[in-house]
Design a protein around this motif. Structure first.
Motif, PDB file in Angstrom:
ATOM      1  N   THR A 172       1.422   9.998 -11.573  1.00 22.79           N
ATOM      2  CA  THR A 172       0.318  10.903 -11.901  1.00 22.79           C
ATOM      3  C   THR A 172       0.853  12.222 -12.444  1.00 22.79           C
ATOM      4  OG1 THR A 172      -1.080   9.907 -10.202  1.00 22.79           O
ATOM      5  CG2 THR A 172      -1.702  12.093 -10.970  1.00 22.79           C
ATOM      6  N   ALA A 173       1.921  12.727 -11.818  1.00 22.95           N
ATOM      7  CA  ALA A 173       2.532  13.977 -12.299  1.00 22.95           C
ATOM      8  C   ALA A 173       3.089  13.806 -13.709  1.00 22.95           C
ATOM      9  CB  ALA A 173       3.630  14.409 -11.337  1.00 22.95           C
ATOM     10  N   ILE A 174       3.750  12.678 -13.965  1.00 21.20           N
ATOM     11  CA  ILE A 174       4.314  12.427 -15.295  1.00 21.20           C
ATOM     12  C   ILE A 174       3.212  12.406 -16.346  1.00 21.20           C
ATOM     13  CG2 ILE A 174       5.443  10.661 -16.727  1.00 21.20           C
ATOM     14  CD1 ILE A 174       7.058   9.887 -14.230  1.00 21.20           C
ATOM     15  N   VAL A 175       2.133  11.660 -16.056  1.00 22.45           N
ATOM     16  CA  VAL A 175       1.019  11.579 -17.014  1.00 22.45           C
ATOM     17  C   VAL A 175       0.381  12.948 -17.209  1.00 22.45           C
ATOM     18  CG1 VAL A 175      -1.272  10.603 -17.422  1.00 22.45           C
ATOM     19  CG2 VAL A 175       0.561   9.154 -16.543  1.00 22.45           C
ATOM     20  N   GLY A 176       0.193  13.692 -16.106  1.00 25.68           N
ATOM     21  CA  GLY A 176      -0.446  14.998 -16.207  1.00 25.68           C
ATOM     22  C   GLY A 176       0.347  15.991 -17.045  1.00 25.68           C
ATOM     23  N   TYR A 177       1.635  16.111 -16.735  1.00 28.80           N
ATOM     24  CA  TYR A 177       2.473  17.047 -17.510  1.00 28.80           C
ATOM     25  C   TYR A 177       2.595  16.591 -18.960  1.00 28.80           C
ATOM     26  CZ  TYR A 177       3.931  19.663 -13.369  1.00 28.80           C
ATOM     27  OH  TYR A 177       3.950  20.475 -12.259  1.00 28.80           O
ATOM     28  N   SER A 178       2.676  15.287 -19.178  1.00 30.79           N
ATOM     29  CA  SER A 178       2.778  14.791 -20.551  1.00 30.79           C
ATOM     30  C   SER A 178       1.524  15.117 -21.343  1.00 30.79           C
ATOM     31  CB  SER A 178       3.009  13.273 -20.550  1.00 30.79           C
ATOM     32  OG  SER A 178       4.216  12.957 -19.913  1.00 30.79           O
ATOM     33  N   ASP A 179       0.349  14.934 -20.715  1.00 33.72           N
ATOM     34  CA  ASP A 179      -0.910  15.238 -21.405  1.00 33.72           C
ATOM     35  C   ASP A 179      -0.995  16.711 -21.771  1.00 33.72           C
ATOM     36  OD1 ASP A 179      -1.711  12.629 -21.297  1.00 33.72           O
ATOM     37  OD2 ASP A 179      -3.041  12.875 -19.554  1.00 33.72           O
ATOM     38  N   LEU A 180      -0.582  17.573 -20.824  1.00 32.71           N
ATOM     39  CA  LEU A 180      -0.613  19.009 -21.096  1.00 32.71           C
ATOM     40  C   LEU A 180       0.295  19.367 -22.278  1.00 32.71           C
ATOM     41  CD1 LEU A 180      -0.556  20.571 -17.505  1.00 32.71           C
ATOM     42  CD2 LEU A 180      -2.425  20.718 -19.165  1.00 32.71           C
ATOM     43  N   TYR A 181       1.476  18.770 -22.267  1.00 32.26           N
ATOM     44  CA  TYR A 181       2.449  19.087 -23.316  1.00 32.26           C
ATOM     45  C   TYR A 181       1.963  18.590 -24.677  1.00 32.26           C
ATOM     46  CZ  TYR A 181       6.993  19.669 -25.549  1.00 32.26           C
ATOM     47  OH  TYR A 181       8.012  20.059 -26.379  1.00 32.26           O
ATOM     48  N   MET A 182       1.412  17.341 -24.693  1.00 37.30           N
ATOM     49  CA  MET A 182       0.982  16.750 -25.952  1.00 37.30           C
ATOM     50  C   MET A 182      -0.309  17.351 -26.475  1.00 37.30           C
ATOM     51  SD  MET A 182       1.865  12.732 -25.264  1.00 37.30           S
ATOM     52  CE  MET A 182       1.325  12.253 -26.908  1.00 37.30           C
ATOM     53  N   ALA A 183      -1.104  17.969 -25.577  1.00 39.93           N
ATOM     54  CA  ALA A 183      -2.364  18.577 -26.009  1.00 39.93           C
ATOM     55  C   ALA A 183      -2.135  19.831 -26.824  1.00 39.93           C
ATOM     56  CB  ALA A 183      -3.231  18.893 -24.794  1.00 39.93           C
ATOM     57  N   GLY A 184      -0.910  20.303 -26.813  1.00 39.45           N
ATOM     58  CA  GLY A 184      -0.594  21.486 -27.599  1.00 39.45           C
ATOM     59  C   GLY A 184      -1.176  22.759 -27.031  1.00 39.45           C
ATOM     60  N   ALA A 232       0.831  -1.207   0.000  1.00 35.79           N
ATOM     61  CA  ALA A 232       0.000   0.000   0.000  1.00 35.79           C
ATOM     62  C   ALA A 232       0.866   1.259   0.000  1.00 35.79           C
ATOM     63  CB  ALA A 232      -0.924  -0.010   1.218  1.00 35.79           C
ATOM     64  N   ALA A 233       1.943   1.249   0.814  1.00 33.09           N
ATOM     65  CA  ALA A 233       2.830   2.414   0.875  1.00 33.09           C
ATOM     66  C   ALA A 233       3.550   2.642  -0.449  1.00 33.09           C
ATOM     67  CB  ALA A 233       3.852   2.225   2.000  1.00 33.09           C
ATOM     68  N   ILE A 234       4.068   1.564  -1.053  1.00 27.89           N
ATOM     69  CA  ILE A 234       4.769   1.694  -2.328  1.00 27.89           C
ATOM     70  C   ILE A 234       3.818   2.164  -3.420  1.00 27.89           C
ATOM     71  CG2 ILE A 234       5.885   0.355  -4.167  1.00 27.89           C
ATOM     72  CD1 ILE A 234       7.716   1.149  -1.897  1.00 27.89           C
ATOM     73  N   SER A 235       2.578   1.630  -3.415  1.00 29.96           N
ATOM     74  CA  SER A 235       1.594   2.054  -4.414  1.00 29.96           C
ATOM     75  C   SER A 235       1.353   3.557  -4.326  1.00 29.96           C
ATOM     76  CB  SER A 235       0.281   1.295  -4.206  1.00 29.96           C
ATOM     77  OG  SER A 235       0.467  -0.087  -4.381  1.00 29.96           O
ATOM     78  N   HIS A 236       1.248   4.047  -3.070  1.00 31.94           N
ATOM     79  CA  HIS A 236       1.058   5.487  -2.883  1.00 31.94           C
ATOM     80  C   HIS A 236       2.265   6.274  -3.381  1.00 31.94           C
ATOM     81  CE1 HIS A 236      -0.045   9.284  -1.011  1.00 31.94           C
ATOM     82  NE2 HIS A 236       1.160   9.317  -0.455  1.00 31.94           N
ATOM     83  N   GLU A 237       3.473   5.788  -3.029  1.00 29.91           N
ATOM     84  CA  GLU A 237       4.689   6.486  -3.434  1.00 29.91           C
ATOM     85  C   GLU A 237       4.845   6.531  -4.954  1.00 29.91           C
ATOM     86  OE1 GLU A 237       7.037   8.131  -1.646  1.00 29.91           O
ATOM     87  OE2 GLU A 237       5.681   7.909   0.057  1.00 29.91           O
ATOM     88  N   LEU A 238       4.477   5.452  -5.622  1.00 27.66           N
ATOM     89  CA  LEU A 238       4.606   5.412  -7.082  1.00 27.66           C
ATOM     90  C   LEU A 238       3.493   6.216  -7.763  1.00 27.66           C
ATOM     91  CD1 LEU A 238       5.523   1.654  -7.638  1.00 27.66           C
ATOM     92  CD2 LEU A 238       7.013   3.623  -8.036  1.00 27.66           C
ATOM     93  N   ARG A 239       2.304   6.181  -7.158  1.00 22.54           N
ATOM     94  CA  ARG A 239       1.164   6.841  -7.796  1.00 22.54           C
ATOM     95  C   ARG A 239       1.395   8.341  -7.944  1.00 22.54           C
ATOM     96  NH1 ARG A 239      -2.405   5.630  -4.306  1.00 22.54           N
ATOM     97  NH2 ARG A 239      -2.862   3.574  -5.183  1.00 22.54           N
ATOM     98  N   THR A 240       1.989   8.970  -6.928  1.00 17.48           N
ATOM     99  CA  THR A 240       2.166  10.430  -6.971  1.00 17.48           C
ATOM    100  C   THR A 240       3.060  10.882  -8.134  1.00 17.48           C
ATOM    101  OG1 THR A 240       1.826  10.561  -4.580  1.00 17.48           O
ATOM    102  CG2 THR A 240       2.918  12.429  -5.643  1.00 17.48           C
ATOM    103  N   PRO A 241       4.289  10.351  -8.268  1.00 21.30           N
ATOM    104  CA  PRO A 241       5.108  10.803  -9.399  1.00 21.30           C
ATOM    105  C   PRO A 241       4.554  10.345 -10.756  1.00 21.30           C
ATOM    106  CG  PRO A 241       6.211   9.019  -8.231  1.00 21.30           C
ATOM    107  CD  PRO A 241       5.052   9.432  -7.399  1.00 21.30           C
TER     108      PRO A 241
END
Length: 535
Positions: A326-338, A315-324
């Protein structure tokens, strides 16, 4: 009266004739066989003897399995044994707590008499009119059974009697069963079993035959005796002082009980007349089986704890991995959306993606290191000469980001010339982990890093004056799947201490934590072998 009630009533009178002049176990088996033959296949009769707190099979008919060593925790047979009165359930659905759990049975009747039980379960309802006749027949069968004491008693072999102990979950139940088994199986006058554990109060189970005035021995007397002898011991006449308050008993036998290879208790048996060799062997078997059951119970507790801790870790590792991630996916989506972003914003997005990806990579690397450390395969070089003063100073640039000078200071007092053999990168990794933890839990106070030589080892102490640690939790912080980090919102994945200890041990050293308790700070103590020339 229903058809089954009528059939059983008719069968009861016929069974007496079927038994004829038979006695003992033969009479018991004839009774249950003929009862089922006359009453029909809806009837399942059985006869048991009560011994050592369990029901031991004498005879049965109709069952596909052999029900032996039955516990008296629940069911109408248990109720009959406790009360000494006939028990009858007309319909199981009305009184399910009294029914011995067998699928398909709807009625049950049990008659207790002279330490035996005669039981009938049926797959069709029975009427209450059958009770008087069945009670009379059951008593008749038991009396015939006891006309041959040796056969009727069905002396339970020690191997057979020990079997149910395997299913007991707690040390308290294991001790209770072992003591009662020793007392009843060997017909002792006095039996006592004591156990001691560092983590709980001493346990003492005592049994004495009615009419005996002897009381239990003190726990320390039993433990001192088995600690001194470490083997089967018996006395005729002259006994240790603690055993002299058992007058009139010709011989006393004491055997040790072990848990995880360490002495934890003793089994005591005494009787006016005792066959030393046979009785000692039987008591030894009980003591050995008790030790094995304690080992099994301890392993089950550890396994349950490990599985629960593993769940917390995941559970702890899932939380630790989920945060970064999520940030990677979010910034990538923003960048690719143009989206209309400036070059500066685009650079910021890419930097955020790279930083979070690096964090994920560090987490994965830490998880792999924990797995290698747990398997004893953490690869570390030990061919480098590492100056601990330089290594401690080398972590300062990284620490500056964790502890700005205006908030916390890291005071380093490691003397020059403190040289160890190991891998410099790994030594710095340990120091960084320890100092990072000290800053994290230091409550905003300064952290000290002190070094010295001691008995051929370099000793580095990282001291904080913050939250402290409960002494009972110190050991858990080095387990791969638990630790303070899972209970503290300040912490990350909590793998640093596990990895650091693995690295220290791989370089021939050690790592431990010390704390006087909550609110009193903590000290991490790292030991690494000094070069021979500097010892």
């Amino acid at each position: 009266m229903g058809d089954l009630t009528r059939a059983l009533a008719e069968a009861l009178s016929a069974v007496r004739e079927a038994i004829g002049g038979a006695t003992g176990v033969e009479a018991a088996q004839l009774a249950v066989t003929h009862l089922r033959k006359v009453a029909g296949e809806a009837v399942f009769p059985s006869i048991y003897r009560l011994e050592a707190g369990r029901l031991w099979l004498v005879a049965q008919a109709g069952y596909t399995g052999v029900f032996d060593g039955i516990s008296l925790e629940r069911g109408i047979m248990a109720r009959a044994a406790r009360t000494g009165r006939v028990q009858f359930v007309t319909r199981a659905e009305d009184e399910p707590e009294f029914l011995f759990a067998q699928p398909g049975f709807v009625s049950e009747i049990t008659v207790p008499h002279h330490g035996h039980l005669v039981n009938v379960e049926t797959t069709e309802p029975l009427g209450e009119t059958v009770v008087p006749g069945f009670d009379e027949l059951a008593r008749f069968v038991i009396e015939r059974l006891e006309e041959e004491p040796d056969a009727g008693r069905v002396k339970v072999s020690i191997t057979r009697a020990l079997g149910p102990m395997v299913g007991l979950a707690s040390p308290e139940l294991i001790a209770e069963y072992a003591c009662r088994l020793a007392a009843h199986h060997l017909e002792l006058s006095v039996a006592q079993l004591v156990m001691t554990w560092p983590e709980r109060p001493p346990l003492s189970v005592f049994w004495r035959r009615p009419g005996m005035e002897s009381g239990p021995l003190p726990v320390d007397v039993v433990m001192e005796t088995v600690a001194a002898r470490q083997a089967y011991v018996s006395w005729m006449g002259d006994r240790p002082a603690g055993f002299r308050h058992w007058p009139g008993l010709a011989e006393v036998v004491v055997l040790p009980i072990f848990r995880r290879g360490e002495l934890c208790g003793g089994l005591v048996g005494a009787a006016p007349l005792i066959e030393p060799q046979l009785e000692a062997e039987a008591l030894a078997a009980i003591a050995a089986h008790t030790s094995a059951c304690l080992d099994r119970a301890a392993l089950e507790d550890e396994l349950s704890e490990a599985l629960a801790s593993r769940g917390d870790f995941i559970a702890a590792i899932s939380h630790e991995l989920r945060t970064p991630l999520t940030a990677i996916v979010g910034y990538s989506d923003l960048y690719m959306a143009g989206a209309a972003v400036s070059p500066a914003e685009a650079s910021e997005f890419v930097t955020a993606i790279r930083d979070n990806a690096s964090h994920v990579l560090e987490l994965v690397s830490d998880i792999l290191d924990v797995a290698r450390a747990d398997a004893g395969k953490l690869a570390v070089r030990v061919d480098e000469e590492v100056d601990l003063a330089a290594a401690a100073a080398g972590v300062q640039p990284t620490l500056a980001a964790l502890a700005p000078p205006e908030e916390q200071a890291v005071e380093i007092e490691v003397p020059a010339g403190l040289i160890v053999r190991g891998e410099e990168v790994r030594v710095r990794q340990i120091l960084l982990n320890l100092v990072s933890n000290a800053l994290k839990f230091g409550g905003g106070r300064d952290v000290s890093v002190r070094g010295r030589a001691e008995s051929g080892m370099a000793v580095i102490e990282v001291v904080d004056r913050g939250a402290g640690i409960d002494p009972g939790e110190l050991a858990t912080l080095f387990r791969p799947f638990s630790g303070r980090s899972r209970r503290d919102s300040q912490a990350g994945a909590g793998l640093g201490l596990v990895i650091s200890r693995g690295l220290a041990e791989a370089m021939g050293g050690s790592l431990e934590l010390r704390s006087a308790g909550s609110g009193r700070g903590a000290t991490a103590v790292l030991r690494l072998p000094l070069l021979a020339a500097d010892v």
